[in-house]
Design a protein around this motif. Structure first.
Motif, PDB file in Angstrom:
ATOM      1  N   PRO A 133      32.771  38.060  51.901  1.00  0.00           N
ATOM      2  CA  PRO A 133      33.967  37.436  51.536  1.00  0.00           C
ATOM      3  C   PRO A 133      33.600  36.415  50.487  1.00  0.00           C
ATOM      4  N   PRO A 134      33.968  36.615  49.156  1.00  0.00           N
ATOM      5  CA  PRO A 134      34.063  35.449  48.199  1.00  0.00           C
ATOM      6  C   PRO A 134      34.860  34.054  48.869  1.00  0.00           C
ATOM      7  N   GLN A 135      34.585  33.096  48.247  1.00  0.00           N
ATOM      8  CA  GLN A 135      35.399  32.036  48.423  1.00  0.00           C
ATOM      9  C   GLN A 135      36.732  32.088  48.118  1.00  0.00           C
ATOM     10  N   GLU A 136      37.741  31.506  48.887  1.00  0.00           N
ATOM     11  CA  GLU A 136      39.118  31.567  48.601  1.00  0.00           C
ATOM     12  C   GLU A 136      39.360  31.178  47.176  1.00  0.00           C
ATOM     13  N   LYS A 137      40.170  31.751  46.311  1.00  0.00           N
ATOM     14  CA  LYS A 137      40.272  31.320  45.103  1.00  0.00           C
ATOM     15  C   LYS A 137      41.731  31.029  44.883  1.00  0.00           C
ATOM     16  N   GLU A 138      42.026  30.205  44.314  1.00  0.00           N
ATOM     17  CA  GLU A 138      43.478  29.462  44.233  1.00  0.00           C
ATOM     18  C   GLU A 138      43.716  28.766  42.834  1.00  0.00           C
ATOM     19  N   GLN A 139      44.671  29.217  42.060  1.00  0.00           N
ATOM     20  CA  GLN A 139      45.332  28.555  40.880  1.00  0.00           C
ATOM     21  C   GLN A 139      46.447  27.753  41.158  1.00  0.00           C
ATOM     22  N   SER A 140      46.392  26.529  40.502  1.00  0.00           N
ATOM     23  CA  SER A 140      47.714  25.549  40.722  1.00  0.00           C
ATOM     24  C   SER A 140      48.730  25.851  39.708  1.00  0.00           C
ATOM     25  N   THR A 141      48.567  26.565  38.869  1.00  0.00           N
ATOM     26  CA  THR A 141      49.694  26.444  37.865  1.00  0.00           C
ATOM     27  C   THR A 141      49.967  28.206  37.566  1.00  0.00           C
ATOM     28  N   GLY A 142      51.196  28.119  37.189  1.00  0.00           N
ATOM     29  CA  GLY A 142      51.793  29.427  36.909  1.00  0.00           C
ATOM     30  C   GLY A 142      53.249  29.601  36.641  1.00  0.00           C
ATOM     31  N   ARG A 143      54.006  30.413  36.106  1.00  0.00           N
ATOM     32  CA  ARG A 143      55.051  30.719  35.690  1.00  0.00           C
ATOM     33  C   ARG A 143      55.802  30.835  36.984  1.00  0.00           C
ATOM     34  N   MET A 185      31.121  52.383  38.167  1.00  0.00           N
ATOM     35  CA  MET A 185      31.778  52.044  36.847  1.00  0.00           C
ATOM     36  C   MET A 185      30.780  51.695  35.754  1.00  0.00           C
ATOM     37  N   ASN A 186      30.841  52.095  34.575  1.00  0.00           N
ATOM     38  CA  ASN A 186      29.960  51.443  33.519  1.00  0.00           C
ATOM     39  C   ASN A 186      30.603  50.083  33.156  1.00  0.00           C
ATOM     40  N   LEU A 187      29.911  49.129  33.439  1.00  0.00           N
ATOM     41  CA  LEU A 187      30.147  47.818  33.459  1.00  0.00           C
ATOM     42  C   LEU A 187      30.218  47.292  32.013  1.00  0.00           C
ATOM     43  N   GLU A 188      29.399  47.783  31.094  1.00  0.00           N
ATOM     44  CA  GLU A 188      28.990  47.583  29.724  1.00  0.00           C
ATOM     45  C   GLU A 188      30.175  47.827  29.122  1.00  0.00           C
ATOM     46  N   LEU A 189      30.531  49.282  29.282  1.00  0.00           N
ATOM     47  CA  LEU A 189      31.663  49.860  28.694  1.00  0.00           C
ATOM     48  C   LEU A 189      32.888  49.083  28.945  1.00  0.00           C
ATOM     49  N   LEU A 190      33.249  48.774  30.225  1.00  0.00           N
ATOM     50  CA  LEU A 190      34.327  47.923  30.862  1.00  0.00           C
ATOM     51  C   LEU A 190      34.559  46.699  30.087  1.00  0.00           C
ATOM     52  N   ALA A 240      41.769  45.707  41.024  1.00  0.00           N
ATOM     53  CA  ALA A 240      40.952  46.519  41.749  1.00  0.00           C
ATOM     54  C   ALA A 240      41.077  46.258  43.365  1.00  0.00           C
ATOM     55  N   PHE A 241      40.540  47.212  44.064  1.00  0.00           N
ATOM     56  CA  PHE A 241      40.534  47.211  45.461  1.00  0.00           C
ATOM     57  C   PHE A 241      39.086  47.184  46.080  1.00  0.00           C
ATOM     58  N   ASP A 242      38.910  46.736  47.141  1.00  0.00           N
ATOM     59  CA  ASP A 242      37.631  46.465  47.741  1.00  0.00           C
ATOM     60  C   ASP A 242      37.656  47.066  49.029  1.00  0.00           C
ATOM     61  N   MET A 243      37.084  48.254  49.210  1.00  0.00           N
ATOM     62  CA  MET A 243      36.756  48.737  50.730  1.00  0.00           C
ATOM     63  C   MET A 243      35.418  48.289  51.440  1.00  0.00           C
ATOM     64  N   GLY A 244      35.098  47.506  50.690  1.00  0.00           N
ATOM     65  CA  GLY A 244      33.747  46.884  51.612  1.00  0.00           C
ATOM     66  C   GLY A 244      32.398  47.122  50.595  1.00  0.00           C
ATOM     67  N   SER A 245      32.334  47.928  49.609  1.00  0.00           N
ATOM     68  CA  SER A 245      31.306  48.190  48.993  1.00  0.00           C
ATOM     69  C   SER A 245      31.500  48.060  47.368  1.00  0.00           C
ATOM     70  N   GLU A 246      32.544  47.282  46.946  1.00  0.00           N
ATOM     71  CA  GLU A 246      32.646  47.118  45.520  1.00  0.00           C
ATOM     72  C   GLU A 246      32.601  45.805  44.960  1.00  0.00           C
ATOM     73  N   SER A 247      31.998  44.808  46.078  1.00  0.00           N
ATOM     74  CA  SER A 247      32.100  43.452  45.835  1.00  0.00           C
ATOM     75  C   SER A 247      31.299  43.237  44.760  1.00  0.00           C
ATOM     76  N   LEU A 305      32.413  44.109  41.221  1.00  0.00           N
ATOM     77  CA  LEU A 305      33.504  43.111  40.965  1.00  0.00           C
ATOM     78  C   LEU A 305      33.129  41.682  40.563  1.00  0.00           C
ATOM     79  N   ASP A 306      32.139  41.341  41.302  1.00  0.00           N
ATOM     80  CA  ASP A 306      31.625  39.961  41.035  1.00  0.00           C
ATOM     81  C   ASP A 306      30.835  40.010  39.675  1.00  0.00           C
ATOM     82  N   LYS A 307      30.380  41.014  39.364  1.00  0.00           N
ATOM     83  CA  LYS A 307      29.906  40.987  37.829  1.00  0.00           C
ATOM     84  C   LYS A 307      30.842  41.147  37.024  1.00  0.00           C
ATOM     85  N   ILE A 308      32.063  41.666  37.155  1.00  0.00           N
ATOM     86  CA  ILE A 308      32.885  41.591  36.025  1.00  0.00           C
ATOM     87  C   ILE A 308      33.675  40.283  35.922  1.00  0.00           C
ATOM     88  N   GLU A 309      33.699  39.633  37.194  1.00  0.00           N
ATOM     89  CA  GLU A 309      34.389  38.145  36.959  1.00  0.00           C
ATOM     90  C   GLU A 309      33.319  37.311  36.168  1.00  0.00           C
TER      91      GLU A 309
END
Length: 356
Positions: free
Chosen positions: A19-29, A124-129, A139-146, A149-153
């Motif tokens: 698991p990546p570290q917990e993410k938290e954003q402090s602002t939002g509508r 998925m073709n990351l360059e195209l995305l 996205a969803f992660d069943m255990g093999s997509e991390s 997804l990390d590269k996208i982020e």
């Protein structure tokens, strides 16, 4: 669901992930919605909390939606159904394995070149995305997509994890429309849609609860040497129960899926009244072609075998895996009609049909 990966039982085997570290954003509508049935996410005043973003996650992820995204990539066919219900399907710019899309509205967007096929769902073709410059990837992660997804982020595109597939109740899963409603500024619309679904579901459940007869049900098919079927606490077992049936594994405590030998299934369910759910087998002949032992089941002999294949897309997708999870009321109505047709005499099934 995400293409063929989810056809019937592909979600059975879930690998662990780091698991990546917990993410938290402090602002939002400010967000104005409440979650009642779903267990895997919550909505606070200005944040969406995904409690278990993937199987076995040790920490939740917090998102604070601000400006609704205008260009998005989604990775599961169930995401498509939520967005279409909210009227924001035109914001989808990319999707993996578009051949599995069944919605006529979204298929037109694909055919018109407005939604780009990002390649096979597992790679998925990351360059195209990245070239599509989406505001967000759902996205969803069943255990093999991390890793993907990390590269996208890392490219600067935010990824929002959707864990609707981890819900164990049908209404809990359908309530994830509120997850998307919060991101797209459609909380009021999502609440209204979901409320109407719950009301219809409850009405149908009450109708079926008044029946005296509870026909017995077996489900699933063989994969290799093993029969896969829903556990007693699985959402499918919930549907059978609410439709006025007696699922023969209803006392099992498993919320996922069972793996049982043919002999054990036949011993318990050889005389079952109904066989519901046959994966991608669309005729009794196809079933018998895989394993002639299927023909010995009473449900097979008396033509009471049903599958969720009534609505197939032009390129092979099953609408059941796209919209059924967002419309449990339709699924329940179908099953009530199958088990107790006298309760809905003028009804025409939406997803299910008898195998010829």
């Amino acid at each position: 669901m995400k293409g063929s990966r989810f056809y019937f039982l592909a979600i059975l085997i879930i690998a662990g992930c780091t698991p990546p570290q917990e993410k938290e954003q402090s602002t939002g509508r400010a967000l104005n919605t409440q979650v009642k049935f779903a267990k895997k996410f919550a909505v606070e005043e200005n944040a969406i909390i995904v409690k278990e973003p993937w199987p076995g996650a040790v920490a939740p992820i917090s998102y604070a939606p601000d400006t609704p995204p205008q260009r998005v990539v989604v990775t599961s066919t169930t995401h498509l159904a939520y967005l279409e219900m909210l009227g924001v399907e035109d914001r989808i710019v990319g999707f993996p394995s578009t051949q599995y899309i069944t919605s006529p509205v979204i298929r037109k967007l694909v055919n018109d070149g407005k939604i780009t096929d990002l390649g096979p769902d597992g790679s998925m073709n990351l360059e195209l995305l990245i070239s599509l410059a989406p505001d967000a990837v759902f996205a969803f992660d069943m255990g093999s997509e991390s890793t993907t997804l990390d590269k996208i982020e890392e490219s600067g595109i935010p990824v929002f994890y959707n864990a609707d597939f981890l819900e164990t109740s049908s209404l809990g899963r359908a309530e994830w429309i509120k997850f998307f409603g919060a991101f797209f500024g459609k909380e009021k619309e999502a609440d209204s849609i979901f409320t109407s679904i719950v009301q219809r579901y409850d009405s149908l459940k009450t109708l079926a609860a008044n029946t005296q007869n509870q026909p017995t049900i077996v489900s699933g098919v063989m994969y290799g040497d093993t029969w896969f079927l829903p556990g007693g606490q699985n959402w499918a077992a919930e549907f059978y129960r609410d439709a006025g049936g007696r699922y023969l594994w209803e006392n099992d405590s498993t919320s996922g899926w069972l793996e049982i030998s043919f002999e054990s299934v036949f011993e318990k369910a050889g005389e079952a009244d109904f066989w519901i759910g046959t994966s991608t087998f669309n005729t009794k002949k196809e079933l018998a072609g895989q394993d002639t032992r299927y023909t010995h089941f009473r449900a097979f002999k008396v033509d009471e075998v049903y599958n969720y294949n009534k609505r197939l897309g032009p390129t092979g997708g099953y609408d059941f895996f796209e919209s059924a999870y967002t419309r449990p009321d339709r699924v329940l109505a179908d099953l009530i009609f199958i088990l107790h047709p006298e309760l809905l005499p003028d009804y025409d099934t939406y997803y299910f049909q008898k195998l010829p």
